[in-house]
Design a protein around this motif. Structure first.
Motif, mmCIF file in Angstrom:
data_model
loop_
_atom_site.group_PDB
_atom_site.id
_atom_site.type_symbol
_atom_site.label_atom_id
_atom_site.label_comp_id
_atom_site.label_asym_id
_atom_site.label_seq_id
_atom_site.Cartn_x
_atom_site.Cartn_y
_atom_site.Cartn_z
ATOM 1 N N MET A 122 0.825 -1.208 0.000
ATOM 2 C CA MET A 122 0.000 0.000 0.000
ATOM 3 C C MET A 122 0.863 1.262 0.000
ATOM 4 S SD MET A 122 -2.773 -1.381 2.798
ATOM 5 C CE MET A 122 -3.800 0.080 2.935
ATOM 6 N N GLY A 123 2.187 1.088 0.010
ATOM 7 C CA GLY A 123 3.096 2.219 0.003
ATOM 8 C C GLY A 123 3.461 2.708 1.388
ATOM 9 N N ARG A 124 3.205 1.882 2.396
ATOM 10 C CA ARG A 124 3.480 2.245 3.785
ATOM 11 C C ARG A 124 4.662 1.435 4.313
ATOM 12 N NH1 ARG A 124 0.585 6.888 4.517
ATOM 13 N NH2 ARG A 124 -1.388 6.701 3.391
ATOM 14 N N ASP A 153 -2.748 13.251 9.022
ATOM 15 C CA ASP A 153 -2.607 12.846 7.632
ATOM 16 C C ASP A 153 -3.761 11.902 7.325
ATOM 17 O OD1 ASP A 153 -0.925 12.436 5.101
ATOM 18 O OD2 ASP A 153 -1.182 10.399 5.834
ATOM 19 N N GLU A 154 -4.789 12.425 6.666
ATOM 20 C CA GLU A 154 -6.027 11.660 6.456
ATOM 21 C C GLU A 154 -5.779 10.383 5.662
ATOM 22 O OE1 GLU A 154 -10.485 12.246 4.482
ATOM 23 O OE2 GLU A 154 -8.931 13.776 4.209
ATOM 24 N N ASP A 155 -4.889 10.426 4.675
ATOM 25 C CA ASP A 155 -4.644 9.241 3.848
ATOM 26 C C ASP A 155 -4.153 8.070 4.689
ATOM 27 O OD1 ASP A 155 -5.416 10.664 1.635
ATOM 28 O OD2 ASP A 155 -3.382 11.083 0.940
ATOM 29 N N SER A 156 -3.293 8.348 5.678
ATOM 30 C CA SER A 156 -2.790 7.254 6.516
ATOM 31 C C SER A 156 -3.919 6.651 7.345
ATOM 32 C CB SER A 156 -1.652 7.743 7.421
ATOM 33 O OG SER A 156 -2.114 8.568 8.477
ATOM 34 N N PHE A 157 -4.852 7.486 7.803
ATOM 35 C CA PHE A 157 -5.975 6.978 8.580
ATOM 36 C C PHE A 157 -6.909 6.130 7.714
ATOM 37 C CE2 PHE A 157 -4.347 9.725 11.732
ATOM 38 C CZ PHE A 157 -4.998 9.484 12.928
ATOM 39 N N ARG A 185 -8.318 -2.544 -4.415
ATOM 40 C CA ARG A 185 -8.889 -3.804 -4.918
ATOM 41 C C ARG A 185 -8.365 -4.133 -6.315
ATOM 42 N NH1 ARG A 185 -10.529 -8.228 -3.591
ATOM 43 N NH2 ARG A 185 -12.737 -8.423 -4.165
ATOM 44 N N ALA A 186 -7.891 -3.126 -7.013
ATOM 45 C CA ALA A 186 -7.294 -3.375 -8.325
ATOM 46 C C ALA A 186 -5.811 -3.711 -8.214
ATOM 47 C CB ALA A 186 -7.480 -2.150 -9.230
ATOM 48 N N GLY A 187 -5.270 -3.608 -6.997
ATOM 49 C CA GLY A 187 -3.852 -3.858 -6.781
ATOM 50 C C GLY A 187 -3.613 -4.846 -5.662
ATOM 51 N N PRO A 188 -3.030 -4.381 -4.534
ATOM 52 C CA PRO A 188 -2.642 -5.318 -3.465
ATOM 53 C C PRO A 188 -3.804 -6.067 -2.816
ATOM 54 C CG PRO A 188 -2.341 -3.020 -2.780
ATOM 55 C CD PRO A 188 -2.602 -2.996 -4.245
#
Length: 474
Positions: A73-75, A207-211, A310-313
């Motif tokens: 997921m890039g984390r 950081d909303e994306d991380s949440f 859902r289209a990736g990992p």
């Protein structure tokens, strides 16, 4: 590989008491016994490592699978390698060698915070904080949130933030106050009536994306400990993108259907609804998630991110392929592991599924559960809508805490309303303690001089409100 000295210790919480196969923390040592940083199994060099021994998770895969997904997921997820462990000639099975969560340029890449950095931008990072268990003995290692989830008034139920970096023994008073104030202000803002505001709302803190990513990984595996235990947060200096981020992820032995309590094995239902499903548990999910789901934009962003993943990992075939490829590599070591630990047909807390004695039956259960869970999430995330509730901090009973209860030595009071008077009465109605002329939101009361038994606490507040609570002296 590495051939040299180590320091070694037992680690883990419930695993130390429930599981025969132990977990270990290790430190690499040089010839004179000092810590030394080196690479192990092609992972970036460091001195602190973990040997995690999956036991109740008979697939041995749940932690490794989650770290793999989080990384895709890039984390940053703890890098890990499967290995076999022998200690003093005793073969103890298949383990996962993992990076310990630490501040490091190759791990949690935030600024180093020294004891001299106590003002200005220096003070604003970096920090690592962990939401975890609170037992009253570790109160000096963090703080208890003043805000319980809606409707929760049990004094045993707490949200505890523990200093992870710097540790409680190293953090300065200025630093401790800064990060506690920052997170408390985030919570207070999240409870305010204009919490959605792009200017004055909660987004200026996090950081909303991380949440969103953190929510989705916990929903995929429906971890019964998710959101409430082993939940890490980190913050860098304000000059270096200083928003609060959630992660890295940690501890997923009880995920993917491997828990027979609090609906943990059911492929249906939201993990973020834990407080509703498991009302009596001491360790609650913060109110954050319930509140974030009242924000239309947060819900919309979450749905968009789900479609991307859902289209990736999160593609079913991709997840199952990782399970298959890893079990192929482990075929022979797995046989040795379960010769050492013959538990494949035995209930180990808190298994929902107990197989027929074959490793393949546990893997099949895991794969079937993942497939069904992803299908359920597809349907229910698609139809997810923001909860239409507009309330502020003054409209809800989030504001009064007494902990720990029971206690043998001290009681801690935390209130959003100023406390002016505290009284304790015994079972006969006699007042045994009186503290008045206070003007505090937080206060500690010594109770070691009281005899064992049940007491009634009466607090009076600056607005005239009187609150009564029951207290048990150990």
């Amino acid at each position: 590989g590495y051939n040299g000295k180590i320091g070694i210790e037992l680690r883990g919480s419930s695993s130390q008491f429930f599981f025969e196969k132990r977990n270990f923390g290790i430190e690499l040592k040089n010839e004179v016994g000092a810590d030394t940083s080196l690479s192990i199994l092609n992972m970036p060099k460091e001195e602190d490592w973990i040997l995690h021994g999956p036991y109740s998770d008979k697939t041995l895969l749940r932690n490794a699978l989650t770290f793999n997904l989080w990384s895709k997921m890039g984390r940053y997820g703890s890098r890990n390698r499967f290995c076999e462990v022998v200690i003093n000639g005793d073969y103890i099975g298949v383990y996962l060698m993992m990076e310990k969560i630490k501040r490091d340029k190759e791990r949690v890449a935030i600024s180093k915070l020294t004891e001299e950095e106590n003002s200005g931008d220096d003070l604003t990072g970096g920090y690592i904080v962990k939401i975890d268990k609170f037992d009253g003995t570790n109160s000096g290692d963090g703080w208890v949130s003043p805000y319980l989830p809606p409707g929760k008034t049990n004094n045993d139920q707490v949200i505890f933030f523990q200093f992870d970096y710097p540790k409680g023994r190293n953090i300065t008073p200025e630093q401790a106050n800064y990060i506690e104030t920052y997170i408390t202000e985030f919570e207070k803002t999240l409870l305010s009536k204009d919490f959605k505001s792009p200017v004055s709302g909660y987004r200026r803190f996090i950081d909303e994306d991380s949440f969103i990513d953190f929510a989705l990984i916990n929903e995929v595996n429906k971890n019964v400990d998710g959101y409430r235990l082993s939940t890490f947060l980190h913050k860098d200096k304000n000059s270096i993108n200083g928003e609060l981020k959630i992660g890295p992820v940690w501890d997923f032995n009880l995920a993917f259907g491997n828990a027979n309590y609090c609906d943990g094995s059911n492929v249906e239902g939201w993990a973020w609804d834990f407080n509703k499903r498991c009302d009596g548990d001491f360790w609650l999910i913060p109110f954050w998630w319930e509140r974030l789901l009242q924000d239309d934009q947060f819900v919309e962003d979450l749905k968009v991110r789900w479609t991307q993943l859902r289209a990736g990992p999160f593609k079913t075939e991709t997840v199952l392929s990782y399970v298959d490829s890893t079990t192929d590599i482990l075929q022979i070591p797995i046989q040795r592991n379960f010769e050492r630990w013959p538990i494949l047909d035995t209930y180990i807390w808190p298994n929902q599924f107990v197989g027929d004695g074959s490793y393949s039956s546990d893997v099949k259960y895991l794969k079937d559960w993942i497939t069904a869970r992803l299908d359920w999430l597809d349907e229910n995330i698609k139809g997810l809508e923001a909860i239409s509730v507009t309330v502020g901090i003054n409209d809800l009973d989030y504001n009064f805490r007494i902990y720990p209860n029971p206690s043998s030595d001290a009681l801690h009071f935390n209130s959003s309303k100023i406390i002016t008077r505290i009284e304790l009465f015994n079972v006969k109605g006699n007042r045994v303690k009186l503290t008045q002329d206070l003007m505090f939101n937080e206060y500690s009361l010594e109770v070691s001089d009281l005899i064992f038994g049940t007491y009634m606490i009466r607090t009076t507040h600056a607005d005239g409100e009187i609150i009564n609570r029951i207290f048990i002296k150990e």
